[in-house]
Design a protein around this motif. Structure first.
Motif, PDB file in Angstrom:
ATOM      1  N   GLN A  70       0.840  -1.205   0.000  1.00  0.00           N
ATOM      2  CA  GLN A  70       0.000   0.000   0.000  1.00  0.00           C
ATOM      3  C   GLN A  70       0.868   1.246   0.000  1.00  0.00           C
ATOM      4  O   GLN A  70       0.618   2.190  -0.759  1.00  0.00           O
ATOM      5  N   ARG A  71       1.886   1.272   0.841  1.00  0.00           N
ATOM      6  CA  ARG A  71       2.791   2.423   0.886  1.00  0.00           C
ATOM      7  C   ARG A  71       3.568   2.546  -0.441  1.00  0.00           C
ATOM      8  O   ARG A  71       3.803   3.660  -0.940  1.00  0.00           O
ATOM      9  N   GLN A  74       1.332   4.126  -2.999  1.00  0.00           N
ATOM     10  CA  GLN A  74       1.176   5.545  -2.713  1.00  0.00           C
ATOM     11  C   GLN A  74       2.403   6.337  -3.179  1.00  0.00           C
ATOM     12  O   GLN A  74       2.273   7.392  -3.820  1.00  0.00           O
ATOM     13  N   LYS A  78       2.610   9.005  -6.236  1.00  0.00           N
ATOM     14  CA  LYS A  78       3.125  10.346  -5.941  1.00  0.00           C
ATOM     15  C   LYS A  78       4.249  10.712  -6.908  1.00  0.00           C
ATOM     16  O   LYS A  78       4.307  11.847  -7.408  1.00  0.00           O
TER      17      LYS A  78
END
Length: 474
Positions: A70-71, A74, A78
């Motif tokens: 998940q990170r 992200q 980004k």
């Protein structure tokens, strides 16, 4: 599909009337389609090349956040947003040629109704064109005996009408001659893979047979050139190999089941795609090199700015100067002030304690490697000045290691000197109190019941007890 195919048929017919050659008209049609799609493919190609250059940065993110998908997603999104990249931008323009291919196929399959715009009623049962074809002895079997010949009957009817155009010209003003000849081949015929059934091995058969093979090879070469700038294909080798195999096979199947003109279109599309990929790669690589150089320069400038701020902060700390951060909240400021006050009091207490221990002659033999009660917190062979005094570092390291071995099993704790200090300090305080008591008793005179002149005190009885004063009560 007829509505979509009609504009493509109109374009094909006008290109044919312009150059007078069906094969050349198909090649020009492929070029026009490529030019129309070029502005959209420019953005898609540049985006994919940017993604290709970001592969090392994506691998760094995967290495850093690989266990937290998940990170990782992200951070990857980004990064795409910062670089202005849309990973899905290339999908639409990759799939768009297929509807165009189907529309062109319909225009080629129905040259009379879709390309020329002849009224379909004239070609239906009892229609004027159908009756004229029958009168002049038109037979489908004279043109093709394959099972799918009926699907392409308008192509054969168009060829027959071209051969007897004077008899059909008056039936419709939209009728016109249309020759399928190109490099000695009849592009209206379908290539046959069953070469063992050929009646003759002439160029008309061999040339049509080679069209699907050349188309499949160029399709593979185009896919290979395109995948070189597609990081998603590079990341998924299995998917890349599947596409590299599927697209040429599909091209081979289409060109062996459809008229030869479709193979010419597929070959032209592949050639233009390869040229486009080579040229755009050269142009965009030059542009992206400049962009990367600018980005690296900005990152270095940012790092230099951060390093300068860090050095300035360290300098202010060394000088005891603090700079208030304007973005700090009141709650954090209050907590920082409380922490600073606590540290100040603790420092004063340590200094006072050290002063008292020095006055009592207590010497702390605490090794440099010890922190609080942890004997080897900094390492069993810790030497404080190993960097500032490198000449003696090796000798001191060996000595510290030997000293640590001597302490094994009976490690002194920092609390032991403190307990000794507490005991000595308590004895000293008690001894001081005893001395003060003895000195007070020696200096105080006995009360003999007389005043300062030696006379008996008036109004007092030895057995009379007066109330105690406030000072005496205290």
């Amino acid at each position: 599909m007829e509505t979509i195919a009609r504009p493509f048929g109109w374009l094909m017919l006008h290109l044919y009337n312009w150059v007078g050659n069906y094969g050349v008209a198909v090649i020009l049609f492929a070029l026009v389609v490529k030019l129309i799609m070029l502005p959209f493919q420019l953005k898609s190609t540049k985006s994919m090349m940017r993604m290709s250059r970001m592969t090392p940065r994506l691998k760094e993110l995967e290495k850093k956040f690989g266990n937290d998908q998940q990170r990782y997603q992200q951070e990857m999104n980004k990064l795409y947003k910062e670089e202005g990249i849309n990973p899905m931008s290339g999908c639409l323009w990759t799939l768009l040629p297929f509807p165009i291919l189907f529309a062109l196929y319909r225009a080629i399959r129905f040259p009379l109704t879709t390309m020329m715009g002849v009224d379909s009623a004239l070609l239906g049962e009892g229609g004027a064109i159908t009756q004229k074809l029958a009168e002049l002895g038109y037979l489908l079997s004279n043109y093709s005996t394959s099972r799918n010949a009926t699907a392409y009957e308008q192509i054969f009817q168009s060829q027959f009408i071209t051969e007897h155009f004077a008899d059909f010209a008056a039936l419709s003003e939209k009728l016109q001659t249309l020759s399928y000849k190109f490099l000695g081949l009849n592009l209206g015929e379908t290539p046959s893979i069953a070469f063992w059934n050929w009646t003759s091995f002439d160029w008309a058969h061999i040339g049509l047979f080679l069209i699907p093979i050349v188309s499949a090879f160029l399709s593979w070469l185009s896919m290979k050139a395109s995948n070189a700038t597609n990081p998603q294909a590079q990341a998924n080798q299995q998917s890349q190999m599947s596409m590299m195999l599927m697209m040429p096979l599909m091209s081979l199947w289409i060109c062996f089941t459809m008229p030869g003109v479709m193979g010419i279109y597929w070959i032209a599309q592949s050639v233009f795609a390869i040229i486009q990929t080579v040229v755009l790669n050269k142009v965009f690589n030059r542009q992206l090199d400049i962009e990367d150089a600018d980005r690296i320069a900005r990152e270095k400038a940012r790092e230099a700015e951060l390093e300068a701020k860090r050095e300035e902060t360290e300098r202010l700390k060394a000088e005891g100067i603090t700079v208030e951060n304007k973005n700090t909240s009141k709650k954090n400021k209050k907590a920082a002030a409380a922490q600073k006050e606590t540290e100040r009091r603790a420092a004063e207490a340590r200094a006072e304690r050290a002063k008292k221990r020095a006055a009592l002659g207590i010497v702390d033999d605490i090794p440099a490697s010890q922190v609080d009660n942890r004997r080897y917190a900094r390492g069993r062979a810790y030497v404080p000045d190993r960097y500032t005094n490198p000449d003696e570092a090796e000798e001191k390291t060996l000595a510290a290691a030997a000293e640590s071995e001597a302490y094994d099993g009976e490690l002194p704790a920092l609390t032991e000197p403190a307990e000794e200090f507490d005991a000595v300090e308590a004895d000293a305080v008690e001894a001081e109190a005893v001395e003060q008591d003895e000195a007070g008793e020696a200096d105080e005179p006995e009360d003999d019941g007389t005043d300062e002149d030696g006379n008996p005190e008036d109004g007092e009885d030895e057995e009379t007890e007066e109330p105690a004063s406030e000072t005496e009560e205290e």
